[in-house]
Design a protein around this motif. Structure first.
Motif, PDB file in Angstrom:
ATOM      1  N   GLY A   1      18.547   5.999  -2.377  1.00  0.00           N
ATOM      2  CA  GLY A   1      17.735   6.928  -1.600  1.00  0.00           C
ATOM      3  C   GLY A   1      16.630   7.585  -2.385  1.00  0.00           C
ATOM      4  O   GLY A   1      16.201   8.705  -2.055  1.00  0.00           O
ATOM      5  N   SER A   2      16.104   6.908  -3.390  1.00  0.00           N
ATOM      6  CA  SER A   2      14.999   7.473  -4.171  1.00  0.00           C
ATOM      7  C   SER A   2      13.758   7.617  -3.308  1.00  0.00           C
ATOM      8  O   SER A   2      13.620   6.932  -2.285  1.00  0.00           O
ATOM      9  CB  SER A   2      14.691   6.579  -5.375  1.00  0.00           C
ATOM     10  N   PRO A   3      12.821   8.477  -3.690  1.00  0.00           N
ATOM     11  CA  PRO A   3      11.580   8.612  -2.913  1.00  0.00           C
ATOM     12  C   PRO A   3      10.863   7.275  -2.740  1.00  0.00           C
ATOM     13  O   PRO A   3      10.356   6.976  -1.651  1.00  0.00           O
ATOM     14  CB  PRO A   3      10.749   9.586  -3.753  1.00  0.00           C
ATOM     15  N   LEU A   4      10.848   6.489  -3.790  1.00  0.00           N
ATOM     16  CA  LEU A   4      10.142   5.202  -3.732  1.00  0.00           C
ATOM     17  C   LEU A   4      10.846   4.235  -2.783  1.00  0.00           C
ATOM     18  O   LEU A   4      10.212   3.594  -1.936  1.00  0.00           O
ATOM     19  CB  LEU A   4      10.059   4.612  -5.141  1.00  0.00           C
ATOM     20  N   ALA A   5      12.165   4.120  -2.906  1.00  0.00           N
ATOM     21  CA  ALA A   5      12.918   3.203  -2.052  1.00  0.00           C
ATOM     22  C   ALA A   5      12.764   3.556  -0.578  1.00  0.00           C
ATOM     23  O   ALA A   5      12.592   2.670   0.273  1.00  0.00           O
ATOM     24  CB  ALA A   5      14.400   3.217  -2.448  1.00  0.00           C
ATOM     25  N   CYS A   6      12.828   4.826  -0.253  1.00  0.00           N
ATOM     26  CA  CYS A   6      12.765   5.235   1.159  1.00  0.00           C
ATOM     27  C   CYS A   6      11.392   4.972   1.762  1.00  0.00           C
ATOM     28  O   CYS A   6      11.282   4.617   2.946  1.00  0.00           O
ATOM     29  CB  CYS A   6      13.145   6.706   1.291  1.00  0.00           C
ATOM     30  N   VAL A   7      10.334   5.137   0.968  1.00  0.00           N
ATOM     31  CA  VAL A   7       8.994   4.821   1.459  1.00  0.00           C
ATOM     32  C   VAL A   7       8.866   3.319   1.703  1.00  0.00           C
ATOM     33  O   VAL A   7       8.297   2.886   2.711  1.00  0.00           O
ATOM     34  CB  VAL A   7       7.931   5.317   0.458  1.00  0.00           C
ATOM     35  N   VAL A   8       9.410   2.521   0.795  1.00  0.00           N
ATOM     36  CA  VAL A   8       9.399   1.067   0.984  1.00  0.00           C
ATOM     37  C   VAL A   8      10.158   0.704   2.262  1.00  0.00           C
ATOM     38  O   VAL A   8       9.674  -0.073   3.094  1.00  0.00           O
ATOM     39  CB  VAL A   8      10.015   0.351  -0.231  1.00  0.00           C
ATOM     40  N   GLY A   9      11.370   1.253   2.415  1.00  0.00           N
ATOM     41  CA  GLY A   9      12.177   0.941   3.595  1.00  0.00           C
ATOM     42  C   GLY A   9      11.471   1.309   4.890  1.00  0.00           C
ATOM     43  O   GLY A   9      11.515   0.545   5.873  1.00  0.00           O
ATOM     44  N   ALA A  10      10.810   2.458   4.919  1.00  0.00           N
ATOM     45  CA  ALA A  10      10.093   2.883   6.121  1.00  0.00           C
ATOM     46  C   ALA A  10       8.918   1.951   6.419  1.00  0.00           C
ATOM     47  O   ALA A  10       8.650   1.607   7.582  1.00  0.00           O
ATOM     48  CB  ALA A  10       9.603   4.320   5.961  1.00  0.00           C
ATOM     49  N   ALA A  11       8.219   1.521   5.371  1.00  0.00           N
ATOM     50  CA  ALA A  11       7.082   0.611   5.556  1.00  0.00           C
ATOM     51  C   ALA A  11       7.546  -0.747   6.077  1.00  0.00           C
ATOM     52  O   ALA A  11       6.857  -1.380   6.883  1.00  0.00           O
ATOM     53  CB  ALA A  11       6.322   0.452   4.238  1.00  0.00           C
ATOM     54  N   VAL A  12       8.706  -1.197   5.633  1.00  0.00           N
ATOM     55  CA  VAL A  12       9.261  -2.459   6.136  1.00  0.00           C
ATOM     56  C   VAL A  12       9.558  -2.343   7.627  1.00  0.00           C
ATOM     57  O   VAL A  12       9.223  -3.239   8.417  1.00  0.00           O
ATOM     58  CB  VAL A  12      10.530  -2.853   5.349  1.00  0.00           C
ATOM     59  N   LEU A  13      10.167  -1.247   8.046  1.00  0.00           N
ATOM     60  CA  LEU A  13      10.446  -1.048   9.472  1.00  0.00           C
ATOM     61  C   LEU A  13       9.158  -1.025  10.289  1.00  0.00           C
ATOM     62  O   LEU A  13       9.086  -1.602  11.385  1.00  0.00           O
ATOM     63  CB  LEU A  13      11.233   0.245   9.684  1.00  0.00           C
ATOM     64  N   ASP A  14       8.132  -0.376   9.754  1.00  0.00           N
ATOM     65  CA  ASP A  14       6.843  -0.340  10.445  1.00  0.00           C
ATOM     66  C   ASP A  14       6.251  -1.748  10.580  1.00  0.00           C
ATOM     67  O   ASP A  14       5.715  -2.113  11.631  1.00  0.00           O
ATOM     68  CB  ASP A  14       5.862   0.557   9.693  1.00  0.00           C
ATOM     69  N   ALA A  15       6.336  -2.523   9.501  1.00  0.00           N
ATOM     70  CA  ALA A  15       5.768  -3.869   9.520  1.00  0.00           C
ATOM     71  C   ALA A  15       6.495  -4.763  10.520  1.00  0.00           C
ATOM     72  O   ALA A  15       5.863  -5.567  11.223  1.00  0.00           O
ATOM     73  CB  ALA A  15       5.829  -4.484   8.115  1.00  0.00           C
ATOM     74  N   ILE A  16       7.812  -4.642  10.590  1.00  0.00           N
ATOM     75  CA  ILE A  16       8.583  -5.441  11.559  1.00  0.00           C
ATOM     76  C   ILE A  16       8.113  -5.146  12.972  1.00  0.00           C
ATOM     77  O   ILE A  16       7.901  -6.057  13.791  1.00  0.00           O
ATOM     78  CB  ILE A  16      10.096  -5.156  11.414  1.00  0.00           C
TER      79      ILE A  16
ATOM     80  N   MET B   1       0.826  -1.205   0.000  1.00  0.00           N
ATOM     81  CA  MET B   1       0.000   0.000   0.000  1.00  0.00           C
ATOM     82  C   MET B   1       0.862   1.257   0.000  1.00  0.00           C
ATOM     83  O   MET B   1       0.604   2.210  -0.753  1.00  0.00           O
ATOM     84  CB  MET B   1      -0.930  -0.004   1.213  1.00  0.00           C
ATOM     85  N   ALA B   2       1.915   1.267   0.811  1.00  0.00           N
ATOM     86  CA  ALA B   2       2.795   2.436   0.854  1.00  0.00           C
ATOM     87  C   ALA B   2       3.486   2.650  -0.490  1.00  0.00           C
ATOM     88  O   ALA B   2       3.634   3.792  -0.950  1.00  0.00           O
ATOM     89  CB  ALA B   2       3.837   2.254   1.960  1.00  0.00           C
ATOM     90  N   THR B   3       3.886   1.552  -1.119  1.00  0.00           N
ATOM     91  CA  THR B   3       4.551   1.629  -2.425  1.00  0.00           C
ATOM     92  C   THR B   3       3.593   2.186  -3.476  1.00  0.00           C
ATOM     93  O   THR B   3       3.966   3.055  -4.281  1.00  0.00           O
ATOM     94  CB  THR B   3       5.056   0.244  -2.844  1.00  0.00           C
ATOM     95  N   GLN B   4       2.368   1.688  -3.484  1.00  0.00           N
ATOM     96  CA  GLN B   4       1.390   2.152  -4.473  1.00  0.00           C
ATOM     97  C   GLN B   4       1.102   3.644  -4.317  1.00  0.00           C
ATOM     98  O   GLN B   4       0.996   4.377  -5.315  1.00  0.00           O
ATOM     99  CB  GLN B   4       0.104   1.346  -4.328  1.00  0.00           C
ATOM    100  N   LYS B   5       0.999   4.110  -3.084  1.00  0.00           N
ATOM    101  CA  LYS B   5       0.754   5.538  -2.850  1.00  0.00           C
ATOM    102  C   LYS B   5       1.904   6.391  -3.375  1.00  0.00           C
ATOM    103  O   LYS B   5       1.692   7.423  -4.018  1.00  0.00           O
ATOM    104  CB  LYS B   5       0.549   5.801  -1.357  1.00  0.00           C
ATOM    105  N   GLN B   6       3.136   5.948  -3.110  1.00  0.00           N
ATOM    106  CA  GLN B   6       4.292   6.720  -3.545  1.00  0.00           C
ATOM    107  C   GLN B   6       4.464   6.667  -5.063  1.00  0.00           C
ATOM    108  O   GLN B   6       4.921   7.639  -5.673  1.00  0.00           O
ATOM    109  CB  GLN B   6       5.560   6.223  -2.854  1.00  0.00           C
ATOM    110  N   LEU B   7       4.092   5.540  -5.670  1.00  0.00           N
ATOM    111  CA  LEU B   7       4.170   5.429  -7.132  1.00  0.00           C
ATOM    112  C   LEU B   7       3.332   6.513  -7.807  1.00  0.00           C
ATOM    113  O   LEU B   7       3.671   6.986  -8.898  1.00  0.00           O
ATOM    114  CB  LEU B   7       3.695   4.051  -7.578  1.00  0.00           C
ATOM    115  N   ALA B   8       2.247   6.883  -7.178  1.00  0.00           N
ATOM    116  CA  ALA B   8       1.364   7.897  -7.749  1.00  0.00           C
ATOM    117  C   ALA B   8       1.785   9.319  -7.383  1.00  0.00           C
ATOM    118  O   ALA B   8       1.183  10.284  -7.861  1.00  0.00           O
ATOM    119  CB  ALA B   8      -0.070   7.654  -7.272  1.00  0.00           C
TER     120      ALA B   8
END
Length: 494
Positions: A362-377, A105-112
């Motif tokens: 450090g692209s916008p997309l990569a950083c959003v993915v990384g943050a979402a992974v930390l949240d999920a953990i 979900m976080a990835t899809q939001k940032q893709l847009a």
């Protein structure tokens, strides 16, 4: 109709002259996820494209390679709808689960919103992520450089160590894997990855302190719920094996490198070599010896990081050390291509003396993915799950080690597990590859995907998404038991 994994028998077994009398009690746990219908090319066309258009160095697993179509948490689905329990996680990369809904979900939001800007502009996600990631590391590890892969991260760590110290030599363990770029290939010490071209200038390997296969090892050496079958007479608080391996490390420092070195790099638990663990306190003493020679200590957390070892978020913490540089990849993005080098401000400043640029890091997309992974953990309690389920699995696998002579060692911590196969426990000779292949294929045919590792490909690598359950473990262990029993039956029939 195609046979479903988890049922008895397989095409491979029916084609053999003997008929197995070993049945399996394994029942695949239920999954309420329904994969989409496969709509791409037929299997045969995929094979042809593979042969003609994809680099042959990218080798595949299994006699008939899997054509995977979709993933959901700990499950993978092939083009015919077969379901598999994934115990290898895309080579220890899918940390929180295939297509985890929060990360998706976080990835899809940032893709847009915004994909790419490069580092010449600010964007919110790199700052938010840098703060979140570095808050999980101890002082003074508070500066991050984002890259795209583990090889790239280790390459940069080598460069930083040499720039900062103004020394050149870097030491790594035999059996280590730190990447396959021309620079990092010098640190990687596994023959199958070595090519016949010049590499590794300024890189020196030292003896691997492997308490199972090495010359020294005992009953209480490693930080694991399961110890080796080797015996020792060490009193509490003393480890003869550790002392002997430290002497070998000192010997390397005294004979193979200058009086000053740039650094030392080690995985907290070796990954590609089959979850090899060192004696307790070895890394602490090795770090001290390196720092006495002006060197920097680098922890390669590409496989061990992000809670996989269970007791700690970072593998280096299990050794009670604080490195000078930490490299991160794989589980950092749950399969998204991203990586990081985290270090001190002083070391980071050494790289700032001249321009060093990374287009995609450090692209916008990569950083959003990384943050979402930390949240999920954190939200899914995956570090605790790694500890609980991993310990349970280790102890269940240890029962198979005690039952089957060909299971030489069960080791690891959390969901970083290795099962080393041998001809017998006394000689510790690796089980021939063709025999390991048969066990491996049987597990796949019953619906369990396992990795391989070790110098002789003799070790099964079990490093699943951290969301697996104890019911999944029960299924996997029963499948493995059946595969081992079938192997013993085959051997007896020869």
């Amino acid at each position: 109709m195609a046979r479903r994994p988890g049922t008895l028998g397989s095409v491979a077994f029916r084609q053999q002259k003997w008929k197995s009398s070993v049945s399996t009690r394994a029942k695949m746990p239920p999954c309420d996820f329904v994969p989409e219908k496969y709509k791409s090319y037929p299997y045969e066309r995929m094979q042809k494209i593979r042969e003609q258009n994809i680099a042959p160095s990218l080798r595949m697993y299994y006699k008939k390679p899997l054509l995977l179509h979709q993933g959901h948490m700990q499950w993978l689905f092939d083009y015919e709808g077969r379901r598999y329990l994934d115990l290898f996680a895309g080579i220890v990369t899918v940390s929180v689960g295939h297509c985890h809904p929060k990360v998706t979900m976080a990835t899809q939001k940032q893709l847009a919103r915004l994909w790419h800007t490069t580092n010449i502009y600010m964007h919110p996600s790199i700052h938010e992520y840098a703060e979140k990631l570095t808050s999980l590391l101890p002082d003074p590890l508070k500066v991050v450089y984002l890259t795209n892969s583990g090889s790239e991260a280790n390459d940069l760590a080598m460069f930083m160590a040499r720039l900062h110290t103004r020394y050149f030599d870097i030491i790594s363990f035999r059996g280590a894997y730190h990447g396959a770029s021309p620079y990092t290939l010098g640190l990687t010490s596994l023959g199958p990855y070595k090519h016949g071209v010049a590499n590794g200038f300024g890189c020196t390997t030292t003896m691997l302190p492997d308490v199972f296969r090495g010359p020294w090892g005992g009953s209480f050496c490693r930080d694991s719920p399961v110890q080796t079958v080797r015996k020792c007479s060490c009193p509490e608080g003393v480890c003869h094996a550790k002392d002997q391996y430290i002497e070998q490390f000192k010997d390397t420092l005294n004979t193979s490198v200058p009086k000053t070195v740039a650094g030392f790099i080690a995985e907290p638990i070796q990954g590609v070599n089959g979850a090899v663990q060192y004696p307790r306190n070895f890394l602490k003493e090795a770090y001290q010896l390196i720092r006495e020679r002006g060197g920097i200590c680098i922890a390669d957390e590409v496989q061990t990081g992000f809670g996989r070892t269970g007791s700690h978020f970072w593998g280096f913490q299990t050794h009670d050390v604080v490195p000078d540089i930490v490299t991160l990849a794989k589980g950092i993005g749950n399969g998204f291509p991203m990586a990081a080098v985290v270090t001190t401000k002083e070391i980071a400043d050494s790289l700032a003396q001249n321009l060093h640029f990374n287009t995609f890091g450090g692209s916008p997309l990569a950083c959003v993915v990384g943050a979402a992974v930390l949240d999920a953990i954190e939200e899914d309690g995956l570090q605790k799950n790694s500890e609980d389920v991993g310990t349970y699995m280790l102890l269940e696998l240890a029962k198979l080690r005690d039952k089957f002579k060909i299971v030489g060692d069960v080791r690891g911590k959390g969901l970083m597990i290795g099962v080393e196969m041998v001809t017998d426990k006394d000689s510790r000779c690796p089980l021939p590859a063709e025999e390991v292949d048969q066990i491996w294929e049987d597990c796949k045919d019953m619906g369990v995907l396992i990795g391989r590792g070790g110098l002789y490909s003799q070790t099964f690598r079990i490093k699943p998404p951290m969301c697996i359950t104890k019911k999944d473990v029960d299924f996997a262990v029963e499948v493995f038991r059946t595969a081992l029993q079938r192997h013993m039956e085959r051997a007896a029939a020869k």
